[in-house]
Write a protein that holds these residues in place. Sequence first.
Motif, PDB file in Angstrom:
ATOM      1  N   GLN A 113      40.232 -94.369 -47.596  1.00 17.48           N
ATOM      2  CA  GLN A 113      38.877 -93.960 -47.226  1.00 17.48           C
ATOM      3  C   GLN A 113      37.901 -95.120 -47.379  1.00 17.48           C
ATOM      4  OE1 GLN A 113      36.112 -91.463 -49.805  1.00 17.48           O
ATOM      5  NE2 GLN A 113      36.893 -89.891 -48.415  1.00 17.48           N
ATOM      6  N   ALA A 114      38.108 -95.937 -48.409  1.00 17.07           N
ATOM      7  CA  ALA A 114      37.158 -97.015 -48.710  1.00 17.07           C
ATOM      8  C   ALA A 114      37.278 -98.192 -47.742  1.00 17.07           C
ATOM      9  CB  ALA A 114      37.378 -97.502 -50.143  1.00 17.07           C
ATOM     10  N   LEU A 115      38.499 -98.576 -47.382  1.00 12.92           N
ATOM     11  CA  LEU A 115      38.699 -99.817 -46.631  1.00 12.92           C
ATOM     12  C   LEU A 115      37.914 -99.903 -45.317  1.00 12.92           C
ATOM     13  CD1 LEU A 115      42.479-100.511 -47.274  1.00 12.92           C
ATOM     14  CD2 LEU A 115      40.561-101.959 -47.936  1.00 12.92           C
ATOM     15  N   PRO A 116      37.989 -98.900 -44.434  1.00 18.30           N
ATOM     16  CA  PRO A 116      37.252 -99.041 -43.167  1.00 18.30           C
ATOM     17  C   PRO A 116      35.732 -99.005 -43.338  1.00 18.30           C
ATOM     18  CG  PRO A 116      38.272 -96.869 -43.334  1.00 18.30           C
ATOM     19  CD  PRO A 116      38.793 -97.674 -44.465  1.00 18.30           C
ATOM     20  N   ARG A 117      35.246 -98.385 -44.419  1.00 16.10           N
ATOM     21  CA  ARG A 117      33.794 -98.365 -44.654  1.00 16.10           C
ATOM     22  C   ARG A 117      33.305 -99.700 -45.200  1.00 16.10           C
ATOM     23  NH1 ARG A 117      30.812 -93.795 -45.574  1.00 16.10           N
ATOM     24  NH2 ARG A 117      29.089 -95.331 -45.597  1.00 16.10           N
ATOM     25  N   LEU A 118      34.087-100.314 -46.082  1.00 12.91           N
ATOM     26  CA  LEU A 118      33.650-101.558 -46.709  1.00 12.91           C
ATOM     27  C   LEU A 118      33.958-102.780 -45.842  1.00 12.91           C
ATOM     28  CD1 LEU A 118      34.702-100.940 -50.432  1.00 12.91           C
ATOM     29  CD2 LEU A 118      32.468-100.584 -49.349  1.00 12.91           C
ATOM     30  N   TYR A 119      34.989-102.682 -45.005  1.00 12.45           N
ATOM     31  CA  TYR A 119      35.365-103.811 -44.153  1.00 12.45           C
ATOM     32  C   TYR A 119      35.468-103.336 -42.704  1.00 12.45           C
ATOM     33  CZ  TYR A 119      36.387-106.222 -48.524  1.00 12.45           C
ATOM     34  OH  TYR A 119      36.276-106.801 -49.777  1.00 12.45           O
ATOM     35  N   PRO A 120      34.355-102.922 -42.107  1.00  8.51           N
ATOM     36  CA  PRO A 120      34.402-102.315 -40.772  1.00  8.51           C
ATOM     37  C   PRO A 120      34.811-103.278 -39.662  1.00  8.51           C
ATOM     38  CG  PRO A 120      32.124-102.673 -41.452  1.00  8.51           C
ATOM     39  CD  PRO A 120      32.981-102.951 -42.654  1.00  8.51           C
ATOM     40  N   THR A 121      34.711-104.602 -39.889  1.00  5.23           N
ATOM     41  CA  THR A 121      35.074-105.558 -38.840  1.00  5.23           C
ATOM     42  C   THR A 121      36.544-105.951 -38.897  1.00  5.23           C
ATOM     43  OG1 THR A 121      34.470-107.476 -40.218  1.00  5.23           O
ATOM     44  CG2 THR A 121      32.727-106.495 -38.857  1.00  5.23           C
ATOM     45  N   TYR A 122      37.268-105.512 -39.909  1.00  6.90           N
ATOM     46  CA  TYR A 122      38.680-105.885 -40.036  1.00  6.90           C
ATOM     47  C   TYR A 122      39.532-105.098 -39.043  1.00  6.90           C
ATOM     48  CZ  TYR A 122      38.300-108.679 -44.332  1.00  6.90           C
ATOM     49  OH  TYR A 122      38.031-109.657 -45.245  1.00  6.90           O
ATOM     50  N   ASP A 123      40.498-105.779 -38.436  1.00  6.44           N
ATOM     51  CA  ASP A 123      41.423-105.074 -37.561  1.00  6.44           C
ATOM     52  C   ASP A 123      42.513-104.399 -38.399  1.00  6.44           C
ATOM     53  OD1 ASP A 123      43.296-107.049 -38.281  1.00  6.44           O
ATOM     54  OD2 ASP A 123      42.990-108.200 -36.446  1.00  6.44           O
ATOM     55  N   ARG A 124      43.443-103.740 -37.723  1.00  5.54           N
ATOM     56  CA  ARG A 124      44.456-102.952 -38.417  1.00  5.54           C
ATOM     57  C   ARG A 124      45.334-103.818 -39.323  1.00  5.54           C
ATOM     58  NH1 ARG A 124      48.253 -99.306 -34.732  1.00  5.54           N
ATOM     59  NH2 ARG A 124      46.172 -98.462 -34.253  1.00  5.54           N
ATOM     60  N   ASN A 125      45.684-105.011 -38.859  1.00  7.81           N
ATOM     61  CA  ASN A 125      46.555-105.873 -39.658  1.00  7.81           C
ATOM     62  C   ASN A 125      45.852-106.356 -40.928  1.00  7.81           C
ATOM     63  OD1 ASN A 125      48.720-105.681 -37.878  1.00  7.81           O
ATOM     64  ND2 ASN A 125      48.076-107.457 -36.692  1.00  7.81           N
ATOM     65  N   ARG A 126      44.591-106.743 -40.804  1.00  7.83           N
ATOM     66  CA  ARG A 126      43.859-107.213 -41.984  1.00  7.83           C
ATOM     67  C   ARG A 126      43.638-106.072 -42.975  1.00  7.83           C
ATOM     68  NH1 ARG A 126      38.698-110.757 -40.597  1.00  7.83           N
ATOM     69  NH2 ARG A 126      39.010-111.442 -42.760  1.00  7.83           N
ATOM     70  N   ILE A 127      43.379-104.882 -42.461  1.00  9.50           N
ATOM     71  CA  ILE A 127      43.234-103.716 -43.332  1.00  9.50           C
ATOM     72  C   ILE A 127      44.541-103.444 -44.065  1.00  9.50           C
ATOM     73  CG2 ILE A 127      43.017-101.197 -43.323  1.00  9.50           C
ATOM     74  CD1 ILE A 127      40.334-102.447 -43.240  1.00  9.50           C
ATOM     75  N   SER A 128      45.664-103.549 -43.344  1.00  8.69           N
ATOM     76  CA  SER A 128      46.969-103.296 -43.955  1.00  8.69           C
ATOM     77  C   SER A 128      47.256-104.300 -45.063  1.00  8.69           C
ATOM     78  CB  SER A 128      48.057-103.357 -42.882  1.00  8.69           C
ATOM     79  OG  SER A 128      49.333-103.170 -43.452  1.00  8.69           O
ATOM     80  N   ARG A 129      46.962-105.589 -44.823  1.00  8.49           N
ATOM     81  CA  ARG A 129      47.190-106.610 -45.850  1.00  8.49           C
ATOM     82  C   ARG A 129      46.295-106.378 -47.058  1.00  8.49           C
ATOM     83  NH1 ARG A 129      47.639-110.134 -41.267  1.00  8.49           N
ATOM     84  NH2 ARG A 129      45.431-110.693 -41.474  1.00  8.49           N
ATOM     85  N   LEU A 130      45.038-106.022 -46.805  1.00  7.85           N
ATOM     86  CA  LEU A 130      44.117-105.796 -47.912  1.00  7.85           C
ATOM     87  C   LEU A 130      44.520-104.563 -48.709  1.00  7.85           C
ATOM     88  CD1 LEU A 130      41.640-106.800 -49.368  1.00  7.85           C
ATOM     89  CD2 LEU A 130      40.209-105.556 -47.744  1.00  7.85           C
ATOM     90  N   ARG A 131      45.033-103.554 -48.020  1.00  4.43           N
ATOM     91  CA  ARG A 131      45.493-102.368 -48.741  1.00  4.43           C
ATOM     92  C   ARG A 131      46.651-102.720 -49.667  1.00  4.43           C
ATOM     93  NH1 ARG A 131      47.894 -98.174 -50.225  1.00  4.43           N
ATOM     94  NH2 ARG A 131      47.045 -96.074 -49.939  1.00  4.43           N
ATOM     95  N   ALA A 132      47.575-103.556 -49.178  1.00  4.91           N
ATOM     96  CA  ALA A 132      48.710-103.965 -49.999  1.00  4.91           C
ATOM     97  C   ALA A 132      48.234-104.736 -51.231  1.00  4.91           C
ATOM     98  CB  ALA A 132      49.667-104.818 -49.171  1.00  4.91           C
ATOM     99  N   ILE A 133      47.262-105.615 -51.053  1.00  3.22           N
ATOM    100  CA  ILE A 133      46.742-106.383 -52.184  1.00  3.22           C
ATOM    101  C   ILE A 133      46.010-105.469 -53.159  1.00  3.22           C
ATOM    102  CG2 ILE A 133      45.153-108.239 -52.852  1.00  3.22           C
ATOM    103  CD1 ILE A 133      45.840-109.579 -50.157  1.00  3.22           C
ATOM    104  N   ALA A 134      45.327-104.458 -52.647  1.00  7.96           N
ATOM    105  CA  ALA A 134      44.660-103.493 -53.529  1.00  7.96           C
ATOM    106  C   ALA A 134      45.677-102.785 -54.419  1.00  7.96           C
ATOM    107  CB  ALA A 134      43.865-102.478 -52.709  1.00  7.96           C
ATOM    108  N   GLU A 135      46.866-102.524 -53.890  1.00  6.48           N
ATOM    109  CA  GLU A 135      47.916-101.913 -54.701  1.00  6.48           C
ATOM    110  C   GLU A 135      48.351-102.862 -55.823  1.00  6.48           C
ATOM    111  OE1 GLU A 135      51.026-100.862 -52.020  1.00  6.48           O
ATOM    112  OE2 GLU A 135      49.837 -99.353 -50.956  1.00  6.48           O
ATOM    113  N   VAL A 136      48.360-104.166 -55.539  1.00  4.89           N
ATOM    114  CA  VAL A 136      48.699-105.149 -56.568  1.00  4.89           C
ATOM    115  C   VAL A 136      47.650-105.151 -57.665  1.00  4.89           C
ATOM    116  CG1 VAL A 136      49.070-107.599 -57.034  1.00  4.89           C
ATOM    117  CG2 VAL A 136      49.979-106.593 -54.939  1.00  4.89           C
TER     118      VAL A 136
END
Length: 277
Positions: free
Chosen positions: A126-149
């Motif tokens: 829920q947070a990722l697309p609101r905080l990083y609205p200019t990121y494409d799907r791949n960048r969102i996916s990478r950032l989500r993985a790092i958030a898990e770390v």
Amino acid sequence: MPDIHHIPLTDIDEHALPRDRDALDATSLSDLTLSIAAHGLRMPIEVFPATGPKPYGLISGFRRLKAHRELTLDTIPAFIRQPADIPSALAAMIEENEIRADITPWERAKIVLTAIDHGHFDTIDQALPRLYPTYDRNRISRLRAIAEVVQHFGDHALTDPRSLSQQKLTRIATALRAGVGDTMLVALQECSDKSPATQWSLLQAIIEDAEAEAKAPKLHYKPGRPRYHRRVQDDLTVRRERTKDGWTLRFTGRTAKGPLMEDIMDYVEDMFGRRQR
């Protein structure tokens, strides 16, 4: 262009929003303070009307505000924004820092979790697309993985997580999903050398093991295997590591001493029928 207001420093709460910058570089802050003292502030900060004890919350300009406080100035030039809600204000702060500051991958992911902890969002997705609205799907996916770390390791397991590149963090995320997260934490906790280089070398050995396991043909292990580490006693942990030439079993803990190693060597020799009597 919006009006510039000269707002008293005492009216601004720089902690009204969680910040995405973990630390300030002392040298760059000193340079900024000297520049403001000599030439004034070239770019106003951004604030929004707040409901807390101070009438304004800071959106962008954390270093500029801090420099003004260091100079004991009374007011600071500022644009007053009217974000729709706190998540929108957070997104504005992140957007400004993405342009002006060298925010690390760890810090980008951490602000997502901080916003969730503060109750602004329920989940990472829920947070990722609101905080990083200019990121494409791949960048969102990478950032989500790092958030898990970041979520797994927290604030204390790694000495300098901001120094980890996106590639390293992505490899750690893949290893987490392979099920070796606890093994990585054990390796970090039980190593006396907490330098970033040593910590990465420990993680890298575990990551390479997990990567090789994923690429290997499916083997018929017994249930619960392969095993990457076992705490066999309260004060003894055994962890396997892949090396260039084979494998290492690493024993750590209070009882991991010479006599135990001799007993283990006896057991290995007995296992292969090579023990010298």
